[in-house]
Design an enzyme around this catalytic site. Structure first.
Site, PDB file in Angstrom:
ATOM      1  N   ASN A 207       0.802  -1.221   0.000  1.00  0.00           N
ATOM      2  CA  ASN A 207       0.000   0.000   0.000  1.00  0.00           C
ATOM      3  C   ASN A 207       0.838   1.275   0.000  1.00  0.00           C
ATOM      4  OD1 ASN A 207      -2.604   1.553   0.517  1.00  0.00           O
ATOM      5  ND2 ASN A 207      -1.397   2.099   2.319  1.00  0.00           N
TER       6      ASN A 207
ATOM      7  N   TYR B 216       3.116   9.637 -11.544  1.00  0.00           N
ATOM      8  CA  TYR B 216       2.233   8.873 -10.662  1.00  0.00           C
ATOM      9  C   TYR B 216       1.372   7.879 -11.427  1.00  0.00           C
ATOM     10  CZ  TYR B 216      -1.243   7.811  -7.087  1.00  0.00           C
ATOM     11  OH  TYR B 216      -2.085   7.157  -6.219  1.00  0.00           O
TER      12      TYR B 216
ATOM     13  N   LYS C  29       1.439   3.649 -11.444  1.00  0.00           N
ATOM     14  CA  LYS C  29       0.281   2.808 -11.160  1.00  0.00           C
ATOM     15  C   LYS C  29      -0.088   1.930 -12.356  1.00  0.00           C
ATOM     16  CE  LYS C  29      -0.099   4.073  -6.924  1.00  0.00           C
ATOM     17  NZ  LYS C  29       0.225   3.111  -5.843  1.00  0.00           N
TER      18      LYS C  29
END
Length: 267
Positions: free
Chosen positions: A110, A175, A179
C-alpha cells in the site's frame, strides 16, 4: 390442519460473520500507519488476522501501534520500518515476519507517493523517487513473500493502484505511470503464480478522504466531489473493505483483477 413449524434458526450477526473472515491468517501491510493503509490494518485485525504493519519512520509506526493497542489490546499487531526501496532490508523484514509466525498469508503493498508536477517542471530525481517507491518497492516485497507463499502452498498479494492508472491525470505523469506499472505487475504475476496457488489483485481507489484530501481547501473538495457520480469522496474504510474481500476466502477464485473503488469517478 396441523401447523408445521420451521426449526429455530440461530441468529448470527453480520458483524460476527465478518470477524472470522481472516481468522488465523498472517498479514504484512506496507504504508500501514495512516490513511487507507491504517484502515486496512484495522479491518484485518478486527477480522482475526495477525498483522505486521510497515511504516516509513519509527515515530509513525509507534503512533499507529499506540492507536491500535488502545482500540483493542487483544489485537495481535506489531510494526516495523524497513526502507522499502532497499531490496535487502525488505527481504530481511519479510523473512523476520515468517520466522516469527511460521507463515505469511497476505501481503498488501500500500505504500506510495503521488505527484502533480507538470511535465516541464519534472526532474529526473522526482520521477525516480516515484518509481522507486510505487513500483520497485512493490516488486521488492513481492519477491520474498511469493517464495514463502509458494512453499506453504499459497497466499494472497494485494497491491494499491489508483483510478489514474485507468484514466490518467492532467499533470504529474510519473504517478499514473507508476500505477500503470503496478497494474502490469499484478496481472502478469497473477498469471505466472497461479500454479503456486498465489492470488494477486490490485485495488484502484478514487478520491478518498485521506490526510492529503483533508488538507485541500473545502471548495476544492466540493468541486472534486461534484464530478463523482456518487456525489462524494470515498471513506478510507470503504476502500479497506475491498482489501478485506480480496484477502478473504470469499475471493478464492479472484486473481489478476484491478478492482476500482472510486464511485465511478473514471466514467
Amino acid at each position: 390442519m396441523e401447523r408445521i413449524l420451521c426449526p429455530a434458526v440461530t441468529k448470527v450477526s453480520v458483524r460476527g460473520l465478518v470477524q472470522i473472515m481472516l481468522k488465523g491468517k498472517v498479514a504484512i501491510v506496507t504504508g500501514g500507519t495512516r490513511g487507507i493503509g491504517f484502515e486496512i490494518v484495522r479491518k484485518y485485525l478486527a477480522n482475526g488476522a495477525k498483522v505486521v504493519l510497515f511504516g516509513s519512520r519509527q515515530e509513525t509506526v509507534d503512533k499507529a501501534m499506540e492507536k491500535l493497542n488502545a482500540e483493542n489490546p487483544a489485537w495481535e499487531v506489531e510494526g516495523m520500518c524497513p526502507s522499502l526501496v532497499n531490496a535487502t532490508e525488505v527481504e530481511e523484514a519479510v523473512n523476520k515476519v515468517y520466522e516469527k509466525y511460521k507463515r505469511l498469508d497476505i501481503l498488501v503493498n500500500n505504500a506510495g507517493i503521488s505527484s502533480s508536477t507538470p511535465l516541464y517542471n519534472y526532474t529526473a530525481e522526482e520521477f525516480d523517487k516515484i518509481i522507486d517507491l510505487n513500483v520497485k518497492a512493490v516488486f521488492y516485497a513481492i519477491l520474498p513473500a511469493a517464495k514463502i507463499m509458494k512453499e506453504q502452498g499459497g497466499g494472497c498479494i494485494i497491491n494499491t493502484s489508483s483510478m489514474v492508472s485507468i484514466s490518467g491525470q492532467p499533470a504529474g505523469a510519473g504517478y499514473p505511470a507508476s500505477k500503470f506499472a503496478v497494474n502490469g505487475l499484478t496481472i502478469s504475476l497473477a498469471r505466472e503464480l497461479g500454479k503456486d496457488k498465489i492470488r494477486i489483485n490490485a485495488v484502484a481507489p478514487g478520491v478518498t478522504k485521506t490526510d492529503m484530501v483533508a488538507a485541500l481547501p473545502e471548495q476544492t473538495v466540493k468541486a472534486i466531489s461534484a464530478r463523482i457520480p456518487l456525489g462524494r469522496a470515498g471513506e478510507p474504510e470503504e476502500v479497506a473493505d475491498a482489501f478485506l474481500y480480496l484477502a478473504s476466502d470469499m475471493a478464492s477464485y479472484v486473481t489478476g483483477e484491478i478492482l476500482s473503488v472510486d464511485g465511478a469517478s473514471k466514467a
